[in-house]
Write a protein that holds these residues in place. Sequence first.
Motif, PDB file in Angstrom:
ATOM      1  N   MET A   1       0.828  -1.192   0.000  1.00  0.00           N
ATOM      2  CA  MET A   1       0.000   0.000   0.000  1.00  0.00           C
ATOM      3  C   MET A   1       0.871   1.253   0.000  1.00  0.00           C
ATOM      4  SD  MET A   1      -2.949   1.368  -0.148  1.00  0.00           S
ATOM      5  CE  MET A   1      -4.290   0.326   0.264  1.00  0.00           C
ATOM      6  N   GLN A   2       1.991   1.165   0.691  1.00  0.00           N
ATOM      7  CA  GLN A   2       2.891   2.320   0.755  1.00  0.00           C
ATOM      8  C   GLN A   2       3.459   2.647  -0.627  1.00  0.00           C
ATOM      9  OE1 GLN A   2       2.824   3.814   3.602  1.00  0.00           O
ATOM     10  NE2 GLN A   2       4.084   5.493   2.887  1.00  0.00           N
ATOM     11  N   ASN A   3       3.722   1.607  -1.420  1.00  0.00           N
ATOM     12  CA  ASN A   3       4.205   1.786  -2.782  1.00  0.00           C
ATOM     13  C   ASN A   3       3.156   2.516  -3.630  1.00  0.00           C
ATOM     14  OD1 ASN A   3       5.899   1.578  -4.972  1.00  0.00           O
ATOM     15  ND2 ASN A   3       5.288  -0.521  -5.460  1.00  0.00           N
ATOM     16  N   PHE A   4       1.893   2.141  -3.456  1.00  0.00           N
ATOM     17  CA  PHE A   4       0.781   2.774  -4.167  1.00  0.00           C
ATOM     18  C   PHE A   4       0.694   4.255  -3.795  1.00  0.00           C
ATOM     19  CE2 PHE A   4      -3.822   3.850  -4.075  1.00  0.00           C
ATOM     20  CZ  PHE A   4      -4.048   3.845  -5.439  1.00  0.00           C
ATOM     21  N   LEU A   5       0.792   4.563  -2.520  1.00  0.00           N
ATOM     22  CA  LEU A   5       0.726   5.955  -2.066  1.00  0.00           C
ATOM     23  C   LEU A   5       1.899   6.770  -2.607  1.00  0.00           C
ATOM     24  CD1 LEU A   5      -0.426   5.537   1.650  1.00  0.00           C
ATOM     25  CD2 LEU A   5      -1.767   6.381  -0.284  1.00  0.00           C
ATOM     26  N   GLU A   6       3.046   6.153  -2.679  1.00  0.00           N
ATOM     27  CA  GLU A   6       4.229   6.843  -3.202  1.00  0.00           C
ATOM     28  C   GLU A   6       4.056   7.158  -4.690  1.00  0.00           C
ATOM     29  OE1 GLU A   6       7.583   8.889  -2.894  1.00  0.00           O
ATOM     30  OE2 GLU A   6       6.659   7.864  -1.194  1.00  0.00           O
ATOM     31  N   LYS A   7       3.503   6.209  -5.443  1.00  0.00           N
ATOM     32  CA  LYS A   7       3.244   6.448  -6.870  1.00  0.00           C
ATOM     33  C   LYS A   7       2.242   7.581  -7.059  1.00  0.00           C
ATOM     34  CE  LYS A   7       4.305   1.874  -8.682  1.00  0.00           C
ATOM     35  NZ  LYS A   7       3.786   0.679  -9.355  1.00  0.00           N
ATOM     36  N   THR A  56      -7.355  15.361  -0.941  1.00  0.00           N
ATOM     37  CA  THR A  56      -7.846  13.989  -1.093  1.00  0.00           C
ATOM     38  C   THR A  56      -6.720  12.999  -0.815  1.00  0.00           C
ATOM     39  OG1 THR A  56      -9.432  14.745  -2.762  1.00  0.00           O
ATOM     40  CG2 THR A  56      -9.021  12.376  -2.648  1.00  0.00           C
ATOM     41  N   TYR A  57      -5.518  13.318  -1.278  1.00  0.00           N
ATOM     42  CA  TYR A  57      -4.366  12.444  -1.034  1.00  0.00           C
ATOM     43  C   TYR A  57      -4.092  12.317   0.466  1.00  0.00           C
ATOM     44  CZ  TYR A  57       0.399  10.715  -0.835  1.00  0.00           C
ATOM     45  OH  TYR A  57       1.518   9.987  -0.529  1.00  0.00           O
ATOM     46  N   LEU A  58      -4.121  13.448   1.171  1.00  0.00           N
ATOM     47  CA  LEU A  58      -3.872  13.417   2.618  1.00  0.00           C
ATOM     48  C   LEU A  58      -4.961  12.630   3.342  1.00  0.00           C
ATOM     49  CD1 LEU A  58      -2.625  17.076   3.227  1.00  0.00           C
ATOM     50  CD2 LEU A  58      -1.269  14.977   3.167  1.00  0.00           C
ATOM     51  N   ALA A  59      -6.198  12.784   2.912  1.00  0.00           N
ATOM     52  CA  ALA A  59      -7.294  12.018   3.509  1.00  0.00           C
ATOM     53  C   ALA A  59      -7.106  10.524   3.248  1.00  0.00           C
ATOM     54  CB  ALA A  59      -8.630  12.503   2.967  1.00  0.00           C
ATOM     55  N   LEU A  60      -6.621  10.185   2.062  1.00  0.00           N
ATOM     56  CA  LEU A  60      -6.348   8.790   1.730  1.00  0.00           C
ATOM     57  C   LEU A  60      -5.249   8.235   2.627  1.00  0.00           C
ATOM     58  CD1 LEU A  60      -6.716   6.281  -0.066  1.00  0.00           C
ATOM     59  CD2 LEU A  60      -5.117   7.308  -1.681  1.00  0.00           C
ATOM     60  N   VAL A  64      -5.568   5.103   5.217  1.00  0.00           N
ATOM     61  CA  VAL A  64      -4.670   3.939   5.181  1.00  0.00           C
ATOM     62  C   VAL A  64      -4.112   3.671   6.579  1.00  0.00           C
ATOM     63  CG1 VAL A  64      -2.433   3.119   4.321  1.00  0.00           C
ATOM     64  CG2 VAL A  64      -4.093   4.110   2.743  1.00  0.00           C
ATOM     65  N   LEU A  65      -3.727   4.746   7.269  1.00  0.00           N
ATOM     66  CA  LEU A  65      -3.184   4.576   8.624  1.00  0.00           C
ATOM     67  C   LEU A  65      -4.223   4.002   9.583  1.00  0.00           C
ATOM     68  CD1 LEU A  65      -1.015   7.799   9.046  1.00  0.00           C
ATOM     69  CD2 LEU A  65      -0.229   5.450   8.746  1.00  0.00           C
ATOM     70  N   SER A  66      -5.469   4.425   9.427  1.00  0.00           N
ATOM     71  CA  SER A  66      -6.518   3.928  10.319  1.00  0.00           C
ATOM     72  C   SER A  66      -7.177   2.657   9.777  1.00  0.00           C
ATOM     73  CB  SER A  66      -7.574   5.014  10.552  1.00  0.00           C
ATOM     74  OG  SER A  66      -8.126   5.431   9.331  1.00  0.00           O
ATOM     75  N   GLU A  67      -6.708   2.188   8.612  1.00  0.00           N
ATOM     76  CA  GLU A  67      -7.140   0.937   8.000  1.00  0.00           C
ATOM     77  C   GLU A  67      -8.650   0.868   7.760  1.00  0.00           C
ATOM     78  OE1 GLU A  67      -5.537  -2.314  10.259  1.00  0.00           O
ATOM     79  OE2 GLU A  67      -3.491  -1.596  10.042  1.00  0.00           O
ATOM     80  N   LYS A  68      -9.211   1.946   7.255  1.00  0.00           N
ATOM     81  CA  LYS A  68     -10.637   2.003   6.925  1.00  0.00           C
ATOM     82  C   LYS A  68     -10.792   1.635   5.451  1.00  0.00           C
ATOM     83  CE  LYS A  68     -11.631   5.528  10.341  1.00  0.00           C
ATOM     84  NZ  LYS A  68     -12.019   6.918  10.564  1.00  0.00           N
ATOM     85  N   ARG A  69     -11.124   0.393   5.201  1.00  0.00           N
ATOM     86  CA  ARG A  69     -11.119  -0.164   3.851  1.00  0.00           C
ATOM     87  C   ARG A  69     -12.080   0.549   2.894  1.00  0.00           C
ATOM     88  NH1 ARG A  69      -9.140  -4.455   1.285  1.00  0.00           N
ATOM     89  NH2 ARG A  69     -10.354  -5.449  -0.347  1.00  0.00           N
ATOM     90  N   THR A  70     -13.313   0.784   3.308  1.00  0.00           N
ATOM     91  CA  THR A  70     -14.273   1.417   2.400  1.00  0.00           C
ATOM     92  C   THR A  70     -13.874   2.859   2.094  1.00  0.00           C
ATOM     93  OG1 THR A  70     -15.691   2.004   4.276  1.00  0.00           O
ATOM     94  CG2 THR A  70     -16.219  -0.019   3.075  1.00  0.00           C
ATOM     95  N   GLN A  71     -13.331   3.533   3.095  1.00  0.00           N
ATOM     96  CA  GLN A  71     -12.877   4.906   2.865  1.00  0.00           C
ATOM     97  C   GLN A  71     -11.659   4.919   1.943  1.00  0.00           C
ATOM     98  OE1 GLN A  71     -12.005   7.015   6.480  1.00  0.00           O
ATOM     99  NE2 GLN A  71     -12.364   9.007   5.531  1.00  0.00           N
ATOM    100  N   ILE A  72     -10.793   3.944   2.080  1.00  0.00           N
ATOM    101  CA  ILE A  72      -9.619   3.847   1.206  1.00  0.00           C
ATOM    102  C   ILE A  72     -10.064   3.649  -0.235  1.00  0.00           C
ATOM    103  CG2 ILE A  72      -7.642   2.388   0.594  1.00  0.00           C
ATOM    104  CD1 ILE A  72      -7.303   1.828   3.613  1.00  0.00           C
ATOM    105  N   GLU A  73     -11.026   2.760  -0.466  1.00  0.00           N
ATOM    106  CA  GLU A  73     -11.510   2.515  -1.821  1.00  0.00           C
ATOM    107  C   GLU A  73     -12.147   3.769  -2.417  1.00  0.00           C
ATOM    108  OE1 GLU A  73     -14.129  -0.849  -1.733  1.00  0.00           O
ATOM    109  OE2 GLU A  73     -12.583  -2.187  -0.951  1.00  0.00           O
ATOM    110  N   PHE A  74     -12.996   4.428  -1.625  1.00  0.00           N
ATOM    111  CA  PHE A  74     -13.677   5.636  -2.103  1.00  0.00           C
ATOM    112  C   PHE A  74     -12.675   6.742  -2.425  1.00  0.00           C
ATOM    113  CE2 PHE A  74     -15.366   9.849  -1.034  1.00  0.00           C
ATOM    114  CZ  PHE A  74     -16.361   9.949  -1.983  1.00  0.00           C
TER     115      PHE A  74
END
Length: 168
Positions: A1-7, A56-60, A64-74
């Motif tokens: 996931m960290q790789n995805f955020l970095e991209k 939006t990136y910061l919210a994402l 990710v840190l709080s591991e909220k799957r539905t929020q991550i997808e949205f």
Amino acid sequence: MQNFLEKLKNQINELEQQLNLSEQQSYQEHYFDEHLFNTSKIETDNQFYLDKVKQTYLALCDAVLSEKRTQIEFLSERLINQITALTRELATVHLRKQTTGHIITETLAEKHSRHLDYLRRLQEMKYELELSLESIEHSKIAALDNRIYRCEQAIKRIELDMENSFIE
């Protein structure tokens, strides 16, 4: 996931560089989807939209840190759509500048043919949506029905103009 955020962060940085190098264009009406960028007023500055992408990136990242799957997808989908919208805007800004001085004239028959093609494509989109294996999205079908209706009305007006031009 960290790789995805970095991209994503790298894409945002590239987008910011492209935005800084581009010539600013002001908008007279809503240029981007109001819901995509969460704004109801007309923004004339691309920097506003870039700031929304960063928010939006910061919210994402927080999701990710709080591991909220539905929020991550949205938020992932929203961020990708925001980046895509700004990228397309930057890629096509030169096209709009070139065509502002040219007025395209077309005959009624050409206009009629173009609108018939629009209608055919709209009907195909509706047909494909109705046959999709996913759940039927009634709001999208209703929007397409509305567009089909408006297209049919435009075709009728063009046909009336064509008849009137033959009479004269």
